[in-house]
Enzyme design. Structure first.
Site, PDB file in Angstrom:
ATOM      1  N   LYS A   1       0.687   5.210   8.215  1.00 12.68           N
ATOM      2  CA  LYS A   1       1.351   5.548   6.937  1.00 12.68           C
ATOM      3  C   LYS A   1       0.317   5.686   5.816  1.00 12.68           C
ATOM      4  O   LYS A   1       0.335   6.628   5.029  1.00 12.68           O
ATOM      5  CB  LYS A   1       2.365   4.428   6.640  1.00 12.68           C
ATOM      6  CG  LYS A   1       3.076   4.465   5.331  1.00 12.68           C
ATOM      7  CD  LYS A   1       2.765   3.400   4.316  1.00 12.68           C
ATOM      8  CE  LYS A   1       2.483   2.004   4.649  1.00 12.68           C
ATOM      9  NZ  LYS A   1       1.952   1.174   3.579  1.00 12.68           N
TER      10      LYS A   1
ATOM     11  N   LYS B   1      -7.304   1.966  -2.806  1.00  7.95           N
ATOM     12  CA  LYS B   1      -6.865   1.474  -1.494  1.00  7.95           C
ATOM     13  C   LYS B   1      -6.938   2.600  -0.451  1.00  7.95           C
ATOM     14  O   LYS B   1      -7.278   2.369   0.717  1.00  7.95           O
ATOM     15  CB  LYS B   1      -5.445   0.912  -1.607  1.00  7.95           C
ATOM     16  CG  LYS B   1      -4.838   0.428  -0.299  1.00  7.95           C
ATOM     17  CD  LYS B   1      -5.453  -0.855   0.232  1.00  7.95           C
ATOM     18  CE  LYS B   1      -4.999  -1.102   1.661  1.00  7.95           C
ATOM     19  NZ  LYS B   1      -4.923  -2.456   2.104  1.00  7.95           N
TER      20      LYS B   1
ATOM     21  N   THR C   1       0.861  -1.188   0.000  1.00  9.33           N
ATOM     22  CA  THR C   1       0.000   0.000   0.000  1.00  9.33           C
ATOM     23  C   THR C   1       0.891   1.230   0.000  1.00  9.33           C
ATOM     24  O   THR C   1       1.609   1.487   0.970  1.00  9.33           O
ATOM     25  CB  THR C   1      -0.905   0.022   1.248  1.00  9.33           C
ATOM     26  OG1 THR C   1      -1.665  -1.180   1.260  1.00  9.33           O
ATOM     27  CG2 THR C   1      -1.828   1.218   1.228  1.00  9.33           C
TER      28      THR C   1
END
Ligand code: NAP
Length: 276
Positions: A232, A164, A89
């Site tokens: 993150k 995502k 990701t």
């Protein structure tokens, strides 16, 4: 087609096992070599060496800089027409940089982040959102199908990662809702297992409640998705959300930063319960 896997962390390990079971896996590389021990296919001690031997390379590493490091390394030895599939990701911008770097070597790139957690990786039931050329995806679809329950082509390079980010924003809100509601239930002195069982079967039921509800109320946060990694991802979403208010995400970023300062960054995201 020879398939190599780079990155055998919590997610990559499960994916590599599924690829091996399906007979696709031809080699592995992991920075920490011990994690390769269980695999009977060749172990590579450099990503460049793996890349020189493979037709398809799957990546599953932590963050943007790690993906770019690996892509630069494999680009030095990769064969033309190799297909690189990044399941990490990262940002859409990183996906575009990776695609550009590999295009110079006539290799193709798909950004293919996944959702479904370590359980999904282990059981081959991940949901995969893909950006890049649809024909390239069709070429590797049978390979990716061995580790997923659903593969959706979204659009051009970077659109898989943008999707995502949508997923991660939603996960932040669900984490806030579930942890807050279960803390309320505990304050009401309700029997937690029964509360979780009955709510799971109704309109408020969701994956996170099913998989993390009971463990969080038992103070168990060891398995799953590291809070620092979700932090993150939410910082990526925050950067991308120019003009779209994402207040739940902003609150969750602050909560995670407090937990990381307190030393809980490696715990599952359900450790948010500690603050409730
Ligand atoms: P993890 O358990 O921390 O594993 C990270 C992997 O990346 C390890 O194999 C690590 O190697 C490798 N790595 C990191 N930096 C590297 C570098 N600079 N060079 C080479 N290898 C490097 O993380 P994870 O949970 O598997 O997550 C991997 C990716 O999947 C992340 O982008 C994450 O956001 C995403 N993701 C995670 C979940 C989840 O539930 N965990 C779900 C969906 C997506 P070492 O073994 O040497 O440290």
């Amino acid at each position: 087609m020879k398939v190599g896997m780079i990155g055998l962390g919590a997610m990559g390990l499960g994916m590599a096992r599924r690829l091996a079971q399906a007979g696709f896996l031809a080699g592995v590389y992991n920075r920490t070599a011990e994690k390769m021990a269980e695999f009977t296919v060749p172990h590579y001690n450099q990503p460049e060496a793996l890349a020189a031997d493979m037709d398809v390379i799957l990546l599953c590493v932590s963050a943007d800089k790690d993906v770019l490091e690996m892509v630069e390394a494999i680009a030095s030895t990769i064969k033309p027409n190799t297909i690189v599939v990044d399941t990490s990701t990262v940002s859409s911008e990183t996906a575009q940089k990776a695609a550009d770097c590999l295009a110079k070597k006539h290799a193709a790139f798909l950004d293919a982040p996944v959702s479904g957690g370590v359980e999904g990786a282990k059981n081959g039931t991940l949901s995969m959102m893909v950006g890049g050329d649809a024909d390239v995806l069709d070429t590797v679809r049978p390979i990716l199908a061995s580790m997923t329950a659903r593969i959706i082509h979204i659009g051009a390079t970077g659109s898989g990662q943008a999707t995502k980010a949508v997923n991660q924003i939603m996960c932040a809100g669900i984490n806030q809702a579930v942890t807050e509601a279960l803390a309320f239930a505990e304050a009401q002195k309700l029997p937690m297992a029964k509360v979780i069982e009955v709510i799971s079967g109704g309109a408020a039921g969701n994956w996170f409640l099913d998989h993390r509800g009971l463990t969080m109320t038992q103070g168990e946060f060891s398995t799953g998705f590291k809070l620092a990694l979700h932090h993150k991802d939410l910082k990526i979403a925050e950067l991308m959300a120019t003009g779209t208010p994402i207040p739940l995400t902003v609150t969750t970023i602050k909560d995670y930063e407090q937990l990381m300062r307190e030393g809980y960054g490696d715990e599952d995201i359900s450790a948010l319960y500690r603050l409730k």
